[in-house]
Design an enzyme around this catalytic site. Sequence first.
Site, mmCIF file in Angstrom:
data_model
loop_
_atom_site.group_PDB
_atom_site.id
_atom_site.type_symbol
_atom_site.label_atom_id
_atom_site.label_comp_id
_atom_site.label_asym_id
_atom_site.label_seq_id
_atom_site.Cartn_x
_atom_site.Cartn_y
_atom_site.Cartn_z
ATOM 1 N N ARG A 46 0.808 -1.230 0.000
ATOM 2 C CA ARG A 46 0.000 0.000 0.000
ATOM 3 C C ARG A 46 0.835 1.271 0.000
ATOM 4 O O ARG A 46 0.334 2.352 -0.211
ATOM 5 C CB ARG A 46 -0.879 0.020 1.258
ATOM 6 C CG ARG A 46 -1.751 -1.193 1.393
ATOM 7 C CD ARG A 46 -2.615 -1.046 2.594
ATOM 8 N NE ARG A 46 -3.485 0.104 2.410
ATOM 9 C CZ ARG A 46 -4.777 0.108 2.687
ATOM 10 N NH1 ARG A 46 -5.340 -0.970 3.191
ATOM 11 N NH2 ARG A 46 -5.508 1.169 2.495
ATOM 12 N N HIS A 250 6.873 -26.310 12.612
ATOM 13 C CA HIS A 250 8.317 -26.540 12.647
ATOM 14 C C HIS A 250 8.721 -27.815 13.406
ATOM 15 O O HIS A 250 9.543 -28.582 12.946
ATOM 16 C CB HIS A 250 9.038 -25.352 13.273
ATOM 17 C CG HIS A 250 8.709 -24.044 12.628
ATOM 18 N ND1 HIS A 250 8.384 -23.930 11.300
ATOM 19 C CD2 HIS A 250 8.650 -22.787 13.125
ATOM 20 C CE1 HIS A 250 8.156 -22.656 11.010
ATOM 21 N NE2 HIS A 250 8.303 -21.943 12.103
HETATM 22 C C1 BG6 Z 1 8.596 -18.528 13.230
HETATM 23 C C2 BG6 Z 1 7.818 -18.227 14.465
HETATM 24 O O1 BG6 Z 1 7.836 -19.300 12.347
HETATM 25 O O2 BG6 Z 1 9.779 -19.233 13.578
HETATM 26 C C3 BG6 Z 1 8.661 -17.383 15.395
HETATM 27 O O3 BG6 Z 1 6.631 -17.529 14.140
HETATM 28 C C4 BG6 Z 1 9.985 -18.045 15.673
HETATM 29 O O4 BG6 Z 1 7.972 -17.113 16.611
HETATM 30 C C5 BG6 Z 1 10.663 -18.497 14.386
HETATM 31 O O5 BG6 Z 1 10.808 -17.127 16.340
HETATM 32 C C6 BG6 Z 1 11.861 -19.370 14.679
HETATM 33 O O6 BG6 Z 1 12.601 -19.539 13.505
HETATM 34 P P1 BG6 Z 1 14.149 -19.843 13.571
HETATM 35 O O7 BG6 Z 1 14.545 -20.065 12.151
HETATM 36 O O8 BG6 Z 1 14.810 -18.655 14.185
HETATM 37 O O9 BG6 Z 1 14.309 -21.068 14.424
#
Ligand code: BG6
Length: 502
Positions: A46, A250
């Site tokens: 935007r 994750h």
């Molecule tokens: C993200 C989460 O998907 O992954 C975050 O929303 C988190 O809260 C992050 O900090 C962690 O990613 P990485 O790669 O730093 O382990």
Amino acid sequence: PPATPNVMIIFGAGGDLTRRKLVPALYHLCAAGLLPESFAMLGLDRLELDDDSFRERIAEKMAESVGDGFSLDVWERLRGRLHYMRIDMLDGQDYEQLCERLTHIDALKQHDEHSTEGNYLFYLAVPPSLFGPITDRLGEVGLLHESDGDWRRVIIEKPFGRDLESAVALNDALHRNMNEEQIYRIDHYLGKETVQNIMVFRFANGFIEPLWNRHHIDHVQITVAESVGVEHRGAYYEEAGALRDMIPNHLLVLLGFLAMDPPNSFEAEAVREEINKVLDAITPLTPEQVLTHAVRGQYGAGTMANGEQVGAYRDSPDVDSESRTETFAALKLQMDNWRWAGVPFYLRTGKRLATQYTEVAIQFKRAPTMMFQDTDTEQLEPDMLVLRIQPNEGIQMSFGAKIPGPKMQVGTVNMDFCYEDYFGNKPATGYETLIYDCMNGDATLFKHADTVEKGWEIVQSVMDVWHALPPRDFPNYQAGTWGPCAAGELLRRDGRRWRRIE
Ligand code: BG6
């Protein structure tokens, strides 16, 4: 080889993700010669910007985001390919203009003697409530229609819904305008070298696989610890919490790679099928089990390892002063299949923990008897394989060895492989591989609708019980520690303990 020619269109190009991850990832691809000659990126948002001011805005953070080894030369090559267009993401008419702009960019590229060939990669770096509306509008103007020689793909960022029901609704909304093959759901954990290496370690080596089952493995621990707090994401995090934010995506990615059977090939379909079988085999916790097998916590003020005094979660910006959102979650999961029956997988993740560290620890069963005098089996640490995902990426095996001296004594030693020693320190955001794969139509490292829905199914009972029984004791751990006492109790009850991470 360079990816196939395309235009990458980023919705939400004014946001942090674009500056901090996406453009740096394009930079790394450009430096490695993996971007096609005929490539353009079109940022949409935007903000009132033109190509030049957009490039300036991105440039401000480039050197910092790329870090060591930043080359002005590479940046100049990329910079000229970045474009910008202001758009109201909900206004259908703006999408007509988008079509014109894309035709114009295609023509420009043709003029360069390189055509982008009408291949479009749409990247939705926007809140999930916009996924449906944006793809509807793209569909209306025909931008998701693939004709003979060209492709149209859409990358979406998590969260893919906030529970099973909303994930199903989101998948339905996406399928209104696209085939599943056009949808690339990104989980940046799948882009991490060390996560992909779990598969290589298991399936490129002959000696691991025979040990990788309930006969030899006592249990598995997966830790994703963060020392950071919620930073400026209080509003999002209040709605999400640690469980939703990290576990169905994750941590289950890690679990999937650890527990899967060998796929027939590294093709997307084959890998997905095995991962989905793992997720299917996980027995969802009953409401009673949630009380004992799931732990939640929220941090109060505390002192971090570097001496920094930090405030409580409830004092963070955009967070309710009586918030019941968890910033720590731990689960004990089990699988109902031949390979893993009876082997617990303990998962934990949280914010403001003692250190920033992600690892998987696989503890092997002890030797059945200890024949060496003066050595008590109980005193000796069990053999353990540690996969260090980040930082200090590597693999460590600890086992018993003879302590030199006239007496036969056994102590624990470590055998250690560090990525950096072998491969140097290659900077990457985790997005490089994923963007490159999407440009080439390789969906192996992306999530299928099924996988996302199965992830939510696994945590649904935990969310339901936690929602029905609000926590009474929040905050229940101090910032800078390893989370609430109950997390330790989860393993102690089974005669085990979390591996100590220094
Ligand atoms: C993200 C989460 O998907 O992954 C975050 O929303 C988190 O809260 C992050 O900090 C962690 O990613 P990485 O790669 O730093 O382990």
